[in-house]
Write a protein that holds these residues in place. Sequence first.
Motif, PDB file in Angstrom:
ATOM      1  N   LEU A 179       0.807  -1.206   0.000  1.00 24.41           N
ATOM      2  CA  LEU A 179       0.000   0.000   0.000  1.00 24.41           C
ATOM      3  C   LEU A 179       0.848   1.268   0.000  1.00 24.41           C
ATOM      4  CD1 LEU A 179      -2.988   0.555  -0.108  1.00 24.41           C
ATOM      5  CD2 LEU A 179      -3.017   0.734   2.385  1.00 24.41           C
ATOM      6  N   LYS A 180       1.965   1.251   0.724  1.00 23.96           N
ATOM      7  CA  LYS A 180       2.844   2.418   0.764  1.00 23.96           C
ATOM      8  C   LYS A 180       3.441   2.702  -0.609  1.00 23.96           C
ATOM      9  CE  LYS A 180       6.971   4.310   2.997  1.00 23.96           C
ATOM     10  NZ  LYS A 180       8.071   4.060   3.970  1.00 23.96           N
ATOM     11  N   VAL A 181       3.887   1.648  -1.280  1.00 24.90           N
ATOM     12  CA  VAL A 181       4.465   1.805  -2.614  1.00 24.90           C
ATOM     13  C   VAL A 181       3.409   2.298  -3.592  1.00 24.90           C
ATOM     14  CG1 VAL A 181       5.577   0.614  -4.538  1.00 24.90           C
ATOM     15  CG2 VAL A 181       6.220   0.062  -2.183  1.00 24.90           C
ATOM     16  N   LYS A 182       2.199   1.741  -3.486  1.00 23.93           N
ATOM     17  CA  LYS A 182       1.118   2.180  -4.359  1.00 23.93           C
ATOM     18  C   LYS A 182       0.787   3.656  -4.118  1.00 23.93           C
ATOM     19  CE  LYS A 182      -1.217  -2.302  -4.927  1.00 23.93           C
ATOM     20  NZ  LYS A 182      -1.317  -2.384  -6.384  1.00 23.93           N
ATOM     21  N   SER A 183       0.701   4.056  -2.856  1.00 27.24           N
ATOM     22  CA  SER A 183       0.373   5.446  -2.532  1.00 27.24           C
ATOM     23  C   SER A 183       1.414   6.404  -3.103  1.00 27.24           C
ATOM     24  CB  SER A 183       0.276   5.625  -1.015  1.00 27.24           C
ATOM     25  OG  SER A 183      -0.793   4.882  -0.491  1.00 27.24           O
ATOM     26  N   GLU A 184       2.676   6.008  -3.005  1.00 28.57           N
ATOM     27  CA  GLU A 184       3.748   6.841  -3.540  1.00 28.57           C
ATOM     28  C   GLU A 184       3.640   6.967  -5.054  1.00 28.57           C
ATOM     29  OE1 GLU A 184       7.229   4.929  -2.102  1.00 28.57           O
ATOM     30  OE2 GLU A 184       7.083   5.803  -0.075  1.00 28.57           O
ATOM     31  N   LEU A 185       3.263   5.863  -5.704  1.00 26.98           N
ATOM     32  CA  LEU A 185       3.084   5.909  -7.155  1.00 26.98           C
ATOM     33  C   LEU A 185       1.935   6.829  -7.513  1.00 26.98           C
ATOM     34  CD1 LEU A 185       3.683   4.890 -10.030  1.00 26.98           C
ATOM     35  CD2 LEU A 185       2.064   3.027  -9.583  1.00 26.98           C
TER      36      LEU A 185
END
Length: 304
Positions: free
Chosen positions: A124-130
Amino acid sequence: MAFATRQLVRSLSSSSTAAASAKKILVKHVTVIGGGLMGAGIAQVAAATGHTVVLVDQTEDILAKSKKGIEESLRKVAKKKFAENPKAGDEFVEKTLSSISTSTDAASVVHSTDLVVEAIVENLKVKSELFKRLDKFAAEYVTPGDLVGLRLSSAAWAPLQGRKFFSALHFQVVKTPMTSQKTLESLVDFSKTLGKHPVSCKDTPGFIVNRLLVPYLIEAVRLYERGDASKEDIDTAMKLGAGYPMGPFELLDYVGLDTTKFIIDGWHEMDSQNPLFQPSPAMNKLVAENKFGKKTGEGFYKYK
């Protein structure tokens, strides 16, 4: 997954906003971010149904592997679809492949596409950053969600709160409080152009498919953990008794135990008292040992 529409932004910036916004968005060009199994599959289906596609990932090596996998998959499709006309099959493969280009720079391609589909790692963190990064380049509107039922079942809405046009596309078209009817109908139409049969639901954990599927999979593991039945017998029972094409342990290994753990952990964090959302010690142990299923060569079963 994330979706961005340039037509939507253009219509909103025009002087006749009200009239323009009533028109649905026609998706012709698709950018898929993530060249793994799911992203490559999405790119293949979109290209095979007349869309131009850009497949994005971090390295050229990953993208080369993705394109090779797409070509192999297309040839299998062509062999069945054009069994009596191999030449037409070859033409189908070449035409579809010619509609797919690749890039390692998402920012350089998303601003000129109709629809951006995110298919990256289930974090989720990686997705949010994207989503935050895409939001700077994909005009104004980015739509996080999920395109295929066995991927992440929760959307990273946080960086995009307050914007107007959102939906999640899962071939379950998910209507959130921020989703316009125009966006909803446009994504339904896009799903149909891919040859899919879309359904719609509200934004709820798991949507339709995963909300029913994941507890079923975890309950199968609990049967096994208690010693009530072997995993082989559970798989056989569900295939022969319920007509499922794969048993729950076969499906867990196919989806990825890490992916399933990520989903159930997220639900457990949201509602720790729900018995359906309790983590599985057996699955947690396998994930800790990096035994994720078919993609690592071992999960509940071993693969050569």
